[in-house]
Design an enzyme around this catalytic site. Sequence first.
Site, PDB file in Angstrom:
ATOM      1  N   LYS A 198      42.129  49.286  39.385  1.00 14.24           N
ATOM      2  CA  LYS A 198      40.838  49.314  40.079  1.00 14.24           C
ATOM      3  C   LYS A 198      40.319  50.741  40.182  1.00 14.24           C
ATOM      4  CE  LYS A 198      38.728  47.796  44.466  1.00 14.24           C
ATOM      5  NZ  LYS A 198      39.003  47.144  45.777  1.00 14.24           N
ATOM      6  N   SER A 243      36.565  43.071  46.995  1.00  9.14           N
ATOM      7  CA  SER A 243      35.927  44.061  46.140  1.00  9.14           C
ATOM      8  C   SER A 243      36.686  44.301  44.834  1.00  9.14           C
ATOM      9  CB  SER A 243      35.834  45.383  46.911  1.00  9.14           C
ATOM     10  OG  SER A 243      37.138  45.870  47.227  1.00  9.14           O
ATOM     11  N   SER A 295      40.379  41.910  49.971  1.00 14.42           N
ATOM     12  CA  SER A 295      39.831  42.239  48.650  1.00 14.42           C
ATOM     13  C   SER A 295      40.795  42.092  47.491  1.00 14.42           C
ATOM     14  CB  SER A 295      39.270  43.672  48.664  1.00 14.42           C
ATOM     15  OG  SER A 295      38.137  43.741  49.489  1.00 14.42           O
TER      16      SER A 295
END
Length: 477
Positions: free
Chosen positions: A79, A154, A178
């Site tokens: 990420k 997210s 998330s």
Amino acid sequence: MDIPSLTIDAIREGLGARRWSAAELTTEALRFAEAENPQTNAYLHFCPERAMAAARAVDERIARGEQPGPLAGVPVAVKDVIVTRGVRTTCGSRLLANYVPPYDATAVKRLEAAGGIIIGKTNCDEFAMGSSNENSAFGPVRNPVAPDRVPGGSSGGSAAAVAQGTAVVALGSDTGGSVRQPASFCGVVGVTPTYGRVSRYGLTAFASSLDHIGPFARSVRDSAILLGVIAGGDPCDSTSSPAPVPDYTAALDRNVKGLKLGLPREYLKDLTNESGDLIGRGVEALRGLGCEVREISLPNTDYAVACYYIIATAEASSNLARYDGVRYTFRSGHSETLADMYRNTRGEGFGAECKRRIMLGTYVLSAGYYDAYYLKAQKVRALIAADFQKAFEQVDAIVAPVSPFPAFKLGEKMDDPLAMYLSDIYTITGDLAGIPCMSVPCGKTAEGLPVGMQILTRHFDETTMFRLADAYETTKN
């Protein structure tokens, strides 16, 4: 070489049998990921030079007769809020569109030391703020299962990459759900370890007392292997725990007979849709494996959303103050004074959701409101943690939904922030308490949308969590 079907064990076995080299596998993984990415926008950028250098290092270790590591040759996605030396880390924000970090996050170092091959950085909500991955400055991620739907946020890019098969495993970050919510929406396994189990050094801060790094994988076993690699104390992070990291895979004996499972009535009372039916079937499958199921209560759950969005926005307001255009960020070119430069840089650089949370956080920390909001929220957080502590005196694990609904359509909730925030109602409690929790796929709706079942356990008892999830996974295969 079918990248989407590979597991960590299959890659290890293939390297040992000389069916492929790490360099050959990495070349194919990069080619496949770059070809598939336009369908989902899961990756923001790839790092072929770094990936090939890591692959050659694995091949050299094997040629010398050395152990190449538990992740040898495994394509990994990271990420884009986790910093990578020499590779852009944008946090999904225009402010950091060209930022190249001078150091690696501890989790990244441990990945590569174990032989993992980082092929690219994944798209995410800006500074990890969002529940749908529609808040990225570089466009939304599409759910590979249903391209008109969100992948969850997210960490939607990491979940989508694993679900699409362009990475075998991935790293995400979890502040209020998330990792687990995108895992549920995309039909993969997502793990939020105990707060402090994985070093946050190199994780761009959103809410420091809530942030976790956690793994995505297509199987419970692969997620357990990955967590075992990145977990452990770190002198660079004073909030990381020195507690020993067990061999999580050794506990995957699939024998869960006698485990006591709690079903929180507050999570299930309004869950009457297909998601609730699938969770119910999952519970019955666990009962069939010999688990004892009982109803429990987590009475302060109703206050969790308000509590979380006070604490998280307050900490975000402080953490995001550093992005001012002076040092390493985008800088507005339309300013005559220093104050204008600060104002214009942040106004032009931050997206709407970041601005909303900064304003909320600044408000609750302002003079006259700290005691009324932030301090009270911290007291409620202690009550929520106490609810879990009391529950774990009665049960070994808690089973619950991840989300009130499966993946929703792109744009469906963008104009209603409150409805978006409520999509995290079942995940934020685990983060507020700092306990380990995970999402494991438990079926699909009539429309073919994945649904995840959440498993929560005591602090640092990831072993029981993995054991239960692995046993349940075998009933689905």
